[in-house]
Write a protein that holds these residues in place. Structure first.
Motif, PDB file in Angstrom:
ATOM      1  N   ALA A  59      26.911 -30.765 -53.934  1.00  0.00           N
ATOM      2  CA  ALA A  59      27.598 -30.380 -55.257  1.00  0.00           C
ATOM      3  C   ALA A  59      27.341 -29.302 -56.096  1.00  0.00           C
ATOM      4  O   ALA A  59      28.297 -28.520 -56.523  1.00  0.00           O
ATOM      5  CB  ALA A  59      26.690 -31.778 -56.402  1.00  0.00           C
ATOM      6  N   PHE A  60      26.257 -28.631 -56.194  1.00  0.00           N
ATOM      7  CA  PHE A  60      25.461 -27.895 -57.049  1.00  0.00           C
ATOM      8  C   PHE A  60      26.544 -26.174 -56.294  1.00  0.00           C
ATOM      9  O   PHE A  60      26.267 -25.787 -56.767  1.00  0.00           O
ATOM     10  CB  PHE A  60      23.958 -27.591 -56.744  1.00  0.00           C
ATOM     11  CG  PHE A  60      23.689 -26.393 -56.451  1.00  0.00           C
ATOM     12  CD1 PHE A  60      23.155 -25.759 -58.799  1.00  0.00           C
ATOM     13  CD2 PHE A  60      23.578 -25.236 -55.940  1.00  0.00           C
ATOM     14  CE1 PHE A  60      23.520 -24.236 -59.279  1.00  0.00           C
ATOM     15  CE2 PHE A  60      22.638 -23.711 -56.483  1.00  0.00           C
ATOM     16  CZ  PHE A  60      22.961 -23.400 -58.279  1.00  0.00           C
ATOM     17  N   ARG A  61      26.282 -26.189 -54.467  1.00  0.00           N
ATOM     18  CA  ARG A  61      26.863 -25.458 -54.039  1.00  0.00           C
ATOM     19  C   ARG A  61      28.552 -25.930 -54.308  1.00  0.00           C
ATOM     20  O   ARG A  61      29.054 -24.526 -54.379  1.00  0.00           O
ATOM     21  CB  ARG A  61      27.071 -25.069 -52.757  1.00  0.00           C
ATOM     22  CG  ARG A  61      25.044 -25.299 -52.042  1.00  0.00           C
ATOM     23  CD  ARG A  61      25.712 -25.302 -50.541  1.00  0.00           C
ATOM     24  NE  ARG A  61      26.412 -24.596 -49.571  1.00  0.00           N
ATOM     25  CZ  ARG A  61      26.734 -24.465 -48.169  1.00  0.00           C
ATOM     26  NH1 ARG A  61      25.652 -25.177 -47.619  1.00  0.00           N
ATOM     27  NH2 ARG A  61      26.985 -24.146 -48.044  1.00  0.00           N
ATOM     28  N   SER A  62      28.913 -26.036 -54.337  1.00  0.00           N
ATOM     29  CA  SER A  62      30.707 -26.552 -54.881  1.00  0.00           C
ATOM     30  C   SER A  62      30.736 -25.996 -56.569  1.00  0.00           C
ATOM     31  O   SER A  62      31.575 -25.288 -56.926  1.00  0.00           O
ATOM     32  CB  SER A  62      30.748 -28.179 -55.209  1.00  0.00           C
ATOM     33  OG  SER A  62      30.924 -28.615 -52.971  1.00  0.00           O
ATOM     34  N   ALA A  63      29.517 -26.684 -57.555  1.00  0.00           N
ATOM     35  CA  ALA A  63      30.071 -26.127 -58.878  1.00  0.00           C
ATOM     36  C   ALA A  63      29.602 -24.198 -58.227  1.00  0.00           C
ATOM     37  O   ALA A  63      30.461 -23.480 -59.969  1.00  0.00           O
ATOM     38  CB  ALA A  63      29.409 -26.522 -59.695  1.00  0.00           C
ATOM     39  N   LEU A  64      28.655 -24.434 -57.806  1.00  0.00           N
ATOM     40  CA  LEU A  64      28.744 -22.071 -57.875  1.00  0.00           C
ATOM     41  C   LEU A  64      29.992 -21.953 -56.999  1.00  0.00           C
ATOM     42  O   LEU A  64      30.300 -20.926 -57.572  1.00  0.00           O
ATOM     43  CB  LEU A  64      27.228 -21.520 -57.092  1.00  0.00           C
ATOM     44  CG  LEU A  64      26.904 -20.447 -56.708  1.00  0.00           C
ATOM     45  CD1 LEU A  64      26.584 -20.037 -58.543  1.00  0.00           C
ATOM     46  CD2 LEU A  64      25.533 -20.808 -56.213  1.00  0.00           C
ATOM     47  N   THR A  65      30.114 -22.428 -56.226  1.00  0.00           N
ATOM     48  CA  THR A  65      31.645 -21.600 -54.941  1.00  0.00           C
ATOM     49  C   THR A  65      32.199 -21.732 -56.736  1.00  0.00           C
ATOM     50  O   THR A  65      33.648 -20.919 -56.577  1.00  0.00           O
ATOM     51  CB  THR A  65      31.536 -22.543 -54.309  1.00  0.00           C
ATOM     52  OG1 THR A  65      30.958 -22.388 -53.082  1.00  0.00           O
ATOM     53  CG2 THR A  65      33.422 -21.287 -53.608  1.00  0.00           C
ATOM     54  N   THR A 119      33.943 -17.937 -57.575  1.00  0.00           N
ATOM     55  CA  THR A 119      36.480 -18.095 -58.184  1.00  0.00           C
ATOM     56  C   THR A 119      36.122 -17.676 -58.851  1.00  0.00           C
ATOM     57  O   THR A 119      37.040 -16.783 -58.871  1.00  0.00           O
ATOM     58  CB  THR A 119      36.662 -19.732 -57.359  1.00  0.00           C
ATOM     59  OG1 THR A 119      35.688 -19.861 -56.068  1.00  0.00           O
ATOM     60  CG2 THR A 119      37.752 -19.411 -57.012  1.00  0.00           C
ATOM     61  N   VAL A 120      36.278 -18.357 -59.930  1.00  0.00           N
ATOM     62  CA  VAL A 120      36.404 -18.240 -61.718  1.00  0.00           C
ATOM     63  C   VAL A 120      36.014 -16.690 -61.973  1.00  0.00           C
ATOM     64  O   VAL A 120      36.675 -16.551 -62.628  1.00  0.00           O
ATOM     65  CB  VAL A 120      36.088 -19.072 -63.005  1.00  0.00           C
ATOM     66  CG1 VAL A 120      36.775 -19.088 -64.185  1.00  0.00           C
ATOM     67  CG2 VAL A 120      37.131 -21.046 -62.022  1.00  0.00           C
TER      68      VAL A 120
END
Length: 324
Positions: free
Chosen positions: A249-255, A259-260
């Motif tokens: 989940a952390f990697r997904s949030a960081l990605t 991206t933003v």
């Protein structure tokens, strides 16, 4: 006379006792006879109900052979000749009284493949599947059933009720005496007929699904890669599982954040830098126009105390007196 009197009294007492016992016996036997009669009537009514159910009148027949069941089958067979097996499957489906619902084929020596959707009668479902499995080497086979008997019975009852409502609305429409009543009843009849048509369409769809079963068979060539079995979902628990989930989940949030940020950065460079330069120049120009501030003038305050004795005030002059 005394003996005769005693004898008569004894006879009367004996007769009264026997009459009371017979009356009590009759009172006790009456409920039993009534209960027996009620039990006989209940048994008779139960037998009549069972007979009506077995004969198909009175209640719905929900026996196993009378239930509405939808059969769906999926299978994969490896064969030497894909086109030949597809032709044979088509022939068997038509001989069983069905038809071909779909046919997708891929030609090639290594990856030859044919996927057929067969619609066959429900009573020939197992027979057709067993026959298709014998055309080659069966690799996968899944059969699913869905019992829709209650839904079918409910639809029949709703259709009968809706038809009665449509008939009653049509009778009222025939007796309409004003334009307003005519328009209102025509709209009501149209709405009820639309509801009836929707229910009848659902009934036809269920009847089609229950009358004709669906078989999806896939024929693959001898050199085609085997299809992996569907993965089963595992529900693991534990600290390491939670740690892996949190890290993911952390990697997904960081990605998402990066991206933003990458999407906003070009706008910030194109718009933010000129705006910062303009603001800096404006501040410098404002600083040049502002005059420098001089020294702050000091205002003298009251004198402090003087050293030495403080001079005393002169004594008051007495007022002169006038003469007498």
């Amino acid at each position: 006379m005394a003996l005769t009197t005693v004898g008569l009294v004894a006879v009367l007492v004996a007769g009264a006792c026997s009459a009371g016992s017979e009356r009590q016996a009759s009172d006790l036997s009456a409920p039993a006879v009534g209960e027996a009669a009620d039990a006989g009537e209940a048994a008779k009514s139960g037998a009549d109900t069972d007979q009506a159910t077995a004969g198909g009148s009175g209640a719905a027949d929900l026996r196993v052979d009378q239930r509405s069941i939808i059969y769906t089958g999926t299978m994969q067979v490896r064969v030497d000749d894909v086109d030949g097996a597809a032709r044979e499957a088509t022939t068997r489906a038509r001989e069983a009284g069905g038809f071909i619902g779909g046919d997708q084929r891929t030609s090639g020596s290594a990856d030859a493949r044919a996927e057929l959707t067969l619609r066959v009668p429900a009573n020939r479902f197992i027979t057709v599947i067993d026959g298709l499995a014998k055309l080659g080497e069966q690799e996968q086979r899944e059969i699913h059933t869905e019992d829709v008997t209650e839904e079918t019975v409910d639809l029949d009852a709703r259709i009968a009720t809706q038809r009665a409502r449509v008939d009653s609305a049509r009778k009222l429409l025939a007796r309409a005496s004003s334009i307003n009543d005519l328009v209102t009843l025509e709209n009501e009849v149209g709405r009820r007929e639309a509801d009836l048509a929707s229910l009848e369409a659902k009934k036809r769809k269920l009847a089609d699904l229950t009358a004709l079963s669906t078989i999806t068979v896939t024929f693959v060539g001898p050199h085609a890669a085997p299809t992996p079995p569907p993965a089963r979902q595992k529900h693991d628990l534990g600290f390491l599982v939670g740690l892996r989930g949190g890290w993911s989940a952390f990697r997904s949030a960081l990605t998402v954040t990066l991206t933003v940020l990458g999407a906003v950065l070009p706008f910030a460079l194109v718009i933010g830098v000129p705006v910062a330069v303009v603001v800096g120049l404006a501040r410098r120009r404002r600083a040049r126009r502002t005059p420098p501030a001089g020294p702050t003038p000091t205002v003298p305050g009251p004198a402090g105390p003087v050293d030495g004795p403080t001079p005393s005030a002169p004594p008051p002059v007495p007022a002169a007196r006038s003469g007498p």
